[in-house]
Design an enzyme around this catalytic site. Structure first.
Site, PDB file in Angstrom:
ATOM      1  N   LYS A  22       0.861  -1.183   0.000  1.00 38.97           N
ATOM      2  CA  LYS A  22       0.000   0.000   0.000  1.00 38.97           C
ATOM      3  C   LYS A  22       0.898   1.234   0.000  1.00 38.97           C
ATOM      4  O   LYS A  22       1.877   1.292   0.760  1.00 38.97           O
ATOM      5  CB  LYS A  22      -0.900  -0.033   1.240  1.00 38.97           C
ATOM      6  CG  LYS A  22      -1.955   1.073   1.274  1.00 38.97           C
ATOM      7  CD  LYS A  22      -2.908   0.885   2.460  1.00 38.97           C
ATOM      8  CE  LYS A  22      -4.007   1.935   2.496  1.00 38.97           C
ATOM      9  NZ  LYS A  22      -4.960   1.711   3.599  1.00 38.97           N
ATOM     10  N   SER A  47      -9.760   1.821   2.455  1.00 38.33           N
ATOM     11  CA  SER A  47      -8.830   2.559   1.617  1.00 38.33           C
ATOM     12  C   SER A  47      -7.790   1.686   0.923  1.00 38.33           C
ATOM     13  O   SER A  47      -7.175   2.132  -0.028  1.00 38.33           O
ATOM     14  CB  SER A  47      -8.111   3.605   2.463  1.00 38.33           C
ATOM     15  OG  SER A  47      -7.335   2.976   3.462  1.00 38.33           O
ATOM     16  N   SER A  87     -10.174  -0.523   6.642  1.00 34.91           N
ATOM     17  CA  SER A  87      -9.531  -0.373   5.329  1.00 34.91           C
ATOM     18  C   SER A  87      -8.830  -1.614   4.803  1.00 34.91           C
ATOM     19  O   SER A  87      -8.421  -1.640   3.644  1.00 34.91           O
ATOM     20  CB  SER A  87      -8.543   0.786   5.355  1.00 34.91           C
ATOM     21  OG  SER A  87      -9.238   2.003   5.355  1.00 34.91           O
TER      22      SER A  87
END
Lengths: 483, 482, 95
Positions: A76, A151, A175
């Site tokens: 990420k 996210s 997330s």
């Protein structure tokens, strides 16, 4: 080769039926083929990946490999990676090349894993759909008109589309778990403090926690084994031994006590998801578990409390982005205030600006007690609910989100309706307890997710339960059409 | 109208740790810009603070020294504001739960009276960087070497009623932190900085007036001047029918005036909240006892002991105890010569003026305590007179001998105490000044005093200062009055 | 309670965020919506409840006072927008 799980790839690499260079080239090719549409990566790092793959093959040959040596992963894009851009999905950090390495990515480097690139995310991890990224939305490989969740939506889409073997995510309010649910993945949010936050660009410090996103619980166990552990650079890191997560995967579920929080099955829950969880309950019972209803009476307060605490911390955490030492700086600032206001006004997207403003408001003179302090008190009530529940049951089973993946653009103009999609995941962050999301079925071709929440440091047990479920179901083996 | 002045001080003391409060950067003063600014000090995204154990220990030491309540659970909070010398956009500080709570300090005023000043609290925080105002194409330059240096902010109650009291309090704090070894006290380098909260009210009124805060006053002299100037400004303002506005002001020593700080003009809303990257600091009672056991004798205790043990005046005792190194020096001189009063006189007199002139610290004194003590011994046993001692002292200061004895020997400064020799010398002096002897003997009793001094002077001159002055006096009187 | 334009401008200034005139109406509406959501907390009686700042309620670990960092100015300033003579440059600071 991309059909294989991480655990299977690991075996193939160790037995030298496959080289890391071959595998890495294969994934790089797939990224090239598919990611134009999906937009799951912000940055792909072929040179770095191939160099790491070569080194991994040598390490395997030398007999010093770990389970992750040579495994192509994606991170990420809020884990700082030295020499490789770390953007946080923001214009603010579009030019930011971190001068240091995060603890999590360093641990993967040490284990010999390969970095394919950095995945897309909601800007600064603020969102539930990966639509607020400066680099455009990521598409869900199960239906490219839909969001992959957020996210950590880039990581979710990349793993689901087999554009990496597994990926890292972070979970501040769901997330990891919500996008795992939207893409038929297994994703684990560890106990707060289990995974170091050093080098993980903060959204809300007291809630953020990094974790793995993979195809199976078994893969998550291998990933978490590398990620977890004490780090003296993070004051909130917990100095406690790390369990052997793979060792207990096959433990029996006989006598396991599972609680179903009645509040999570009330109005607002999609019928197909409710049915999927009913079916899962039967599977767990068949595996020897006892299931009973429990109550988390303050659960409905989690969203308001979260949307005070997280923005409050974010408003302060993001003050360092001021155009002075790194990141975006506006052109020709007239004076100091202009430098700050325009660098931040132009560098941040609308959702980030909104959360910063909500947070600044909640902390401002005259409102602190009514908002911030009240939210912290509710946080205590929510934690107490969990502690009381774990007196009665070993784990809690509930959905990851009220509905399957929604359409891109569907909620973009209505932040409040987007916030409500986190209703089942946020409580675990407020209480700091671990949670694992795993696929529980499909409806109209869309994955349905469920999650298991456990007491502090029960990651091994959660992985064990998920793994046992995955031994008797095949939802996790399905791949989106065309990938 | 009779005005009463109300003053409270906030003193920022940089703690003498090797590394910063939340990072492993060095805290050395004067390094090249930004060479001691680490990832954490620069507020790099993703970095996190870890608290320095020594910073906590030193803060607790201060708390114990002022009999304060210690925050057994103390909490760091973020003070949020934007400023270029504040890299993270917040200062990590303590708000509701400081490490040091209520305590007090006794200060000694010039007239020897002792006044108790309350300390509201003392909290740990990180220092900011520096803005340099040299012109870089119309821009300012930011140096973050200082950012993250541990500070103890010591907040007093508004207990002081004059600039002199404020200075006495500041000096007391300065002396204490140096005694404790927690701050080097170097005001020129900014190791100790003072903000003065000043207000006035009509005498007898209970409520406080509106206060102004004068920021960063960096010497004791300026504390006094800045406060007096500000008080004058407030009095004139009110007497002209105006109102004091609560604000932050800056003292300009060149113009001897305070002016409003434009940058701090807008009302700040610091949005304090507990720092989520740091956990509550929990102190164990055993730790407190360990730190307490390390406490040295404190200035006040030392002063009291100097009075009771050595019979010094309160004034002398407080001068000698103000600085630990000076007190140690004095005690060593006293130990060698076994005469506290003479030791005090020499240390506060000749030695102090020597050090002042050469701009030296006591640790750099060219005359060691053993040398000075040895010299005083020779005064006591009449080997030399006080006047000759000054010559010996000067010689020691110039490195002209290892000890007073060596100097006395080498220069032949030994005092003449042989009465016969003195009498012979006096006879010669009187013979050479026969006219004055006549006048003396004819003079009235009342006028003789001054004339007697003349003969003493002539006698000492003739003996090159070596004759024992007491004997000279006695014998001279006998001869003149006979 | 909801936000009006003045509130939004005040908070935007506090947070040092420039908002264009076009952005203000939508921002105001959306912030009011969010405020409506979080205001649901106000109904809860939390008297006697101790606020919870960190989930695990552990205590701060202390670091030994040793210097572990060396000068990395060049590397750190390579990513800075404006530097000169080792300093970060900003528009004139007025005190």
């Amino acid at each position: 080769m991309h059909e294989k799980t991480l655990a299977e790839l690991s075996q193939a690499l160790q037995s030298k039926t496959l080289s890391s260079v071959e595998l890495t080239q294969h994934y790089l090719k797939r990224i090239e083929t598919f990611d134009g549409k999906l937009n799951s990566y912000i940055t792909v790092s072929p040179d770095l990946a191939l160099n790491q793959a070569k080194a991994a093959d040598e390490r395997i040959a030398a007999g010093t490999a770990t389970a992750l040596t040579g495994i192509p992963l994606a991170h990420k894009d809020l884990f700082c990676t030295q020499g490789l851009r770390t953007s946080c999905g923001s214009k603010m950090l579009d030019n930011f090349i971190a001068p240091y390495e995060s603890t999590v990515t360093q641990r993967f480097i040490d284990a010999g894993a390969v970095t394919l690139g950095k995945t897309n995310l909601d800007e600064f991890a603020m969102g539930s759909s990966t639509e607020s990224s400066f680099y455009g939305p990521t598409r869900n490989p199960w239906d490219t008109e839909r969001v992959p969740g957020g996210s950590s939506g880039g990581s979710a889409a990349a793993v689901a589309a087999r554009l990496c073997a597994a990926a890292t995510g972070t979970d501040t309010g769901g997330s990891i778990r919500q996008p795992a649910g939207f893409t038929a993945l297994t994703g684990l949010k560890p106990t707060y403090g289990r995974v170091s936050r050093w080098g993980m660009i903060a959204y809300a410090s007291s809630l953020d926690q990094g974790g793995p996103m993979a195809r199976t619980a078994e893969d998550c166990a291998l990933m978490l084994q590398a990620m977890a552990g004490f780090d003296d650079k993070d004051s909130t890191s917990v100095d406690q031994p790390v369990d052997n997560y793979s060792a207990s995967l096959n433990d029996s579920l006989t006598g396991l006590r599972i609680g179903l929080p009645k509040e999570y099955f009330a109005g607002g829950l999609d019928a197909a998801t409710a049915d999927a969880i009913d079916a899962a309950v039967k599977q767990f019972q068949a595996l020897g578990a006892e299931v009973k209803e429990i109550s988390l009476p303050n659960a409905e307060l989690a969203i308001p409390a979260y949307y005070v605490i997280a923005p409050a911390e974010a408003s302060s955490n993001l003050s360092r982005f001021d155009g002075v030492r790194f990141g975006y700086r506006c052109n020709d600032p007239a004076d100091l205030t202009d430098l700050y206001k325009r660098s931040r006004g132009e560098g941040f997207g609308p959702e980030v600006k909104r959360r910063i403003m909500v947070g600044a408001y909640a902390l401002s003179a005259g409102y602190y007690d009514a908002y911030y302090l009240q939210a912290q008190k509710i946080r205590r009530l929510i934690k107490n609910d969990f502690m009381a529940a774990y007196e009665q049951v070993d784990v809690i089973l509930c959905p990851t989100s009220p509905t399957p993946a929604f359409k891109i653009g569907e909620k973009i103009d209505d932040p409040v309706s987007l916030y409500l999609t986190d209703i089942y995941t946020i409580t675990a962050n407020l209480a700091g307890v671990p949670g694992i999301a795993l696929p529980a079925g499909f409806a109209n071709g869309l994955p349905l997710g469920m999650q298991l929440l456990g007491p502090y440091f029960s990651e091994a047990r959660l992985l064990n339960i998920a793994h046992q479920y995955q031994q008797v179901t095949d939802w996790h083996q399905r791949a989106p059409a065309g990938y | 109208m009779q005005w009463e002045i109300v003053i409270g001080l906030e003193i920022h003391a940089q703690l003498t740790t090797a590394s910063k409060i939340f990072s492993g950067s060095a805290t050395t003063f004067g390094a090249e810009p930004n060479t001691q600014a680490s990832l954490i000090d620069l507020g790099m995204p993703g970095t996190l603070p870890v608290l320095n154990a020594q910073a906590v220990r030193k803060a607790v030491k201060f708390g114990l020294a002022i009999d304060a309540e210690i925050g057994m659970t103390n909490v760091f909070a973020r003070k949020n504001y934007f400023y270029p010398d504040l890299p993270k956009g917040y200062q990590t500080s303590q708000m509701d739960h400081p490490v040091v709570g209520k305590g007090f300090l006794d200060i000694t005023l010039d007239d020897g009276t002792v006044k108790r000043v309350g300390v509201t609290r003392a909290h740990l925080e990180e220092d900011a960087g520096k803005s340099l105002h040299e012109d870089f194409q119309g821009m300012s330059g930011i140096d973050l070497n200082r950012a993250g240096t541990p500070l103890l902010e010591i907040v007093s109650e508004p207990d002081m009623r004059s600039a002199k009291e404020a200075v006495a309090y500041a000096k007391t704090v300065h002396s204490l932190v140096r005694y404790l070894g927690i701050c080097d006290g170097n005001m020129a380098e900014g190791s100790l900085r003072c903000d003065c909260n000043v207000s006035i009210r009509p005498k007898g009124q209970a409520e406080f007036g509106t206060r102004c805060e004068i920021k960063n006053v960096n010497s004791f002299r300026f504390i006094e001047k800045a406060i007096n100037t500000e008080v004058q400004r407030q009095i004139e303002l009110i007497e002209d029918g105006g109102k004091v506005v609560q604000e932050t002001r800056l003292y300009d020593p060149n113009k001897d005036e305070t002016r409003s700080m434009r940058s701090k003009e807008e009302a700040n809303d610091y949005r304090y909240f507990p720092c989520p990257d740091l956990l509550p600091v929990v102190l164990e009672p055993a730790f407190l006892e360990e730190v307490r056991a390390e406490l040295p004798e404190l200035p006040q205790q030392k002063r009291e002991r100097f009075v009771s043990q050595f019979g010094l005046s309160t004034y002398d005792a407080s001068v000698l105890s103000a600085q630990r190194e000076l007190a140690d020096y004095f005690e060593e001189v006293q130990r060698v010569c076994d005469d506290a009063k003479l030791a005090a006189n020499w240390v506060m007199g000749e030695l102090s003026s020597l050090l002042n002139k050469a701009d030296l610290d006591i640790e750099q004194s060219p005359v060691s305590a053993a040398q000075l003590g040895g010299m005083i011994q020779r005064i006591k046993d009449n080997t030399i007179s006080g006047k000759i001692a000054k010559m010996v002292f000067e010689a020691l200061a110039n490195g002209e001998g290892d000890s007073a004895d060596a100097v006395i020997e080498a220069k032949g400064l030994k005092q003449v105490t042989d009465s016969g020799a003195i009498e012979t010398m006096l006879d010669e002096v009187l013979a050479a000044n026969a006219e004055q002897v006549e006048q003396y003997r004819a003079a009235e009793e009342a006028k003789r005093g001054k004339m007697f001094g003349f003969f003493v002077g002539q006698a000492m001159k003739a003996s090159k200062g070596k004759a024992n002055p007491q004997q000279v006096n006695e014998l001279l009187r006998k001869k003149l009055d006979s | 309670m909801s936000f009006d334009r003045t509130d939004v401008e005040k908070i935007a200034h506090l947070a040092r965020i420039a908002l264009t005139d076009d952005e203000i109406p939508a921002t105001t509406a959306k912030l009011s919506g969010i405020l409506g959501l979080i205001d649901k907390m106000q109904a809860v009686d939390t008297r006697g409840v101790t606020p919870l700042a960190h989930p695990l309620e552990t205590t701060q670990r202390l670091r030994p006072d040793t210097v572990t960092e060396s000068n990395q100015r060049d590397a750190y300033q390579a990513i800075a927008p404006a530097t000169e003579a080792g300093l970060y440059l900003v528009p004139k600071v007025i005190e």
